[in-house]
Structures are given as C-alpha cells and as structure tokens.
Design a protein around this motif. Structure first.
Motif, PDB file in Angstrom:
ATOM      1  N   THR A  47       1.306  -1.120  -0.123  1.00  0.00           N
ATOM      2  CA  THR A  47       0.252   0.062  -0.273  1.00  0.00           C
ATOM      3  C   THR A  47       0.819   1.386  -0.193  1.00  0.00           C
ATOM      4  O   THR A  47       2.002   1.575   0.980  1.00  0.00           O
ATOM      5  N   ALA A  51      -5.033   1.191   4.139  1.00  0.00           N
ATOM      6  CA  ALA A  51      -3.758   0.345   4.279  1.00  0.00           C
ATOM      7  C   ALA A  51      -3.289  -0.075   4.908  1.00  0.00           C
ATOM      8  O   ALA A  51      -2.215  -1.311   4.449  1.00  0.00           O
ATOM      9  N   GLN A  52      -3.600  -0.529   6.967  1.00  0.00           N
ATOM     10  CA  GLN A  52      -2.663  -1.173   7.897  1.00  0.00           C
ATOM     11  C   GLN A  52      -4.005  -2.784   7.618  1.00  0.00           C
ATOM     12  O   GLN A  52      -3.528  -3.584   8.218  1.00  0.00           O
ATOM     13  N   GLY A  57      -2.352  -3.968   3.718  1.00  0.00           N
ATOM     14  CA  GLY A  57      -1.319  -4.390   3.466  1.00  0.00           C
ATOM     15  C   GLY A  57      -0.132  -5.387   4.322  1.00  0.00           C
ATOM     16  O   GLY A  57      -0.166  -5.390   5.376  1.00  0.00           O
ATOM     17  N   TYR A  84       3.079  -4.791   3.449  1.00  0.00           N
ATOM     18  CA  TYR A  84       4.433  -3.516   3.338  1.00  0.00           C
ATOM     19  C   TYR A  84       3.648  -2.479   2.552  1.00  0.00           C
ATOM     20  O   TYR A  84       2.754  -2.360   2.448  1.00  0.00           O
ATOM     21  N   THR A  85       3.886  -1.344   3.482  1.00  0.00           N
ATOM     22  CA  THR A  85       3.335   0.194   3.753  1.00  0.00           C
ATOM     23  C   THR A  85       4.397   1.152   2.783  1.00  0.00           C
ATOM     24  O   THR A  85       6.023   1.105   3.987  1.00  0.00           O
ATOM     25  N   THR A 101       3.876  -3.281   6.859  1.00  0.00           N
ATOM     26  CA  THR A 101       3.215  -2.290   7.287  1.00  0.00           C
ATOM     27  C   THR A 101       2.892  -2.334   9.202  1.00  0.00           C
ATOM     28  O   THR A 101       2.772  -1.468   9.447  1.00  0.00           O
TER      29      THR A 101
END
Length: 251
Positions: free
Chosen positions: A43, A205-206, A209, A211-212, A226
């Motif tokens: 994300t 996103a949290q 994801g 990864y962010t 993330t």
C-alpha cells in the motif's frame, strides 16, 4: 527499501525520477528505489500530489521515467511488448471509466483487444458480485460501486498477475468501499497476484498491506512491513504524517 533477496520481485523501481514539465528544475518523482515482492500487497500512502499515482503509471507504460528504471519481473518496462505488459499489469482508477455501450461490451472489449479468451461473462459477473441480468444494460447506468466491480471484472478478463489500484475506493460511500476492498482481497487470495495499492485511507492501508510506503514530495520517505510502518516508523517525517502534522520537506 524492501530488500527480500529470497523473494522474487514483481516490480522494481531503481533510482526513478520524473521531471515536472510545468516547472523547471523540479520533480514529480525523485530518485525512488523500492521493490514489490511477488504475491504481496504493497500500500502506498502520502499527501495529495506527492507522485503516488505517477508511480503506478510507470508500471504499465502509461508514462516513462526521465531517469532510472522500472522493472516488471526483472525486465525493464520499455523492453516489454506493450500489449503483453498490460495483460500482465492491470490498472484500475478512482473513477471507473465506462465505455459507451452495454456491460457485456465493457466486459469483453479488453479480451478482444488483447486477443485473450473471453471466458464466461456470466461467471465473471457472479465472481465480482454483479447480477447476470445486468449484462445487457448500459454500463453508465450502474452505481459507483457497481462500476468499480465491473472495472475489476474487466481487468480480470486478461488474468493479470499484477494489479495497480489507484484510490479505487475513495469515491465510494463507506459501505460500497468496504465491499470493494473485500472483493479485491478475495481476488488476491484466490489468485495469489501482486497488488500495488495507492490509498488515502490509512486504516485501509493498515488492513490490507503486507508492506506500506510513504511517498511525499516525490520521494520515498519510508518503506517497511505494514505493522512496523504504523507502529514503529523509522523516520520522523512518517511519524508526523501519521499524526496528520506533515508540512512537507524543507530540503
């Protein structure tokens, strides 16, 4: 930068820069280096106008960088056949643009253009949660959430292994947004595809994801798993952004 040497990378950005054509000596993106592991959800968050959507557009040759390289499955995008690349790398936008004509026409046009098997339109409608009886209706008559479902179905017809999602739920009401998010995660779980997802919704996103990334002022500020990104960010800029106190970089 994510560096998982044991994992195959679906997308790699290597020192990617893109000049701002409207303002001399400024960048839309500047020296961005990052990798997207195959089969993962990355994300991308950041302030408006920071270059997030531009990053997606580089991945299927809507635009090309002024410096650096973008690799899809270890091959620089400019070396790909465009048609083959876009079969592999699907892109869906915030506003699901509908072509004039029926839902069936919208659903099957992509496979006609890419010369791929159209599959079963009725089964695809079932899969994305649209009633089969809508196939003969005009696509423009659909609601916002239904248009996003059709947009995803249209993408899935070519069986992409990478999905680029640009604020795909931001124009929807909360209920429709959650349903589209749920559908995307079902697609991901069923296909094992790779997703690069730009979102303004930090909670989203949290949730989704692996990864962010934080993109701000055209630069990659932070890239992390993330959970770490949201709970133990490395950089002060990320901490400020997550608190809603980002004022932009001073240098």
């Amino acid at each position: 930068m994510i560096n998982k040497s044991s994992e195959e990378m679906a997308i790699q950005f290597k020192d990617v820069s893109l000049n701002n054509p409207h303002k001399e000596h400024t960048y839309i993106l500047h020296n961005v280096s990052a990798s997207v592991p195959k089969g993962k959800v990355v994300t991308i968050v950041g302030p408006s106008g920071s270059g997030k959507s531009t990053l997606l557009s580089l991945c299927n040759l809507l635009i090309t960088p002024d410096a650096g390289e973008v690799l899809v499955y270890s091959t620089e995008v400019r070396k790909w056949n465009v048609q083959k690349l876009r079969r592999q790398v699907g892109l869906a936008f915030q506003t699901a643009a509908m072509l004039p004509g029926t839902i069936l026409y919208n659903l099957t046009l992509s496979s006609c253009l890419h010369k791929t098997d159209q599959g079963n339109p009725e089964e695809m409608m079932d899969y994305v949660g649209l009633p089969r009886e809508l196939l003969d209706r005009e696509a423009e008559d659909l609601s916002g959430g239904q248009k996003q479902r059709l947009s995803l179905a249209r993408m899935l017809v070519t069986n992409p292994s990478i999905m680029l999602l640009d604020e795909i739920t931001s124009a929807l009401d909360l209920s429709a947004a959650k349903e589209i998010e749920k559908l995307i995660m079902k697609i991901h779980q069923d296909s094992g595809n790779t997703i690069l997802w730009v979102t303004h919704d930090l909670a989203q996103a949290q949730r989704v994801g692996d990864y962010t990334w934080l993109i701000a002022d055209g630069q990659l500020v932070e890239s992390a798993e993330t959970d770490q990104f949201f709970h133990q960010p490395e950089h002060e800029e990320t901490q400020l952004f997550l608190k809603g106190e980002w004022q932009g970089r001073t240098s």
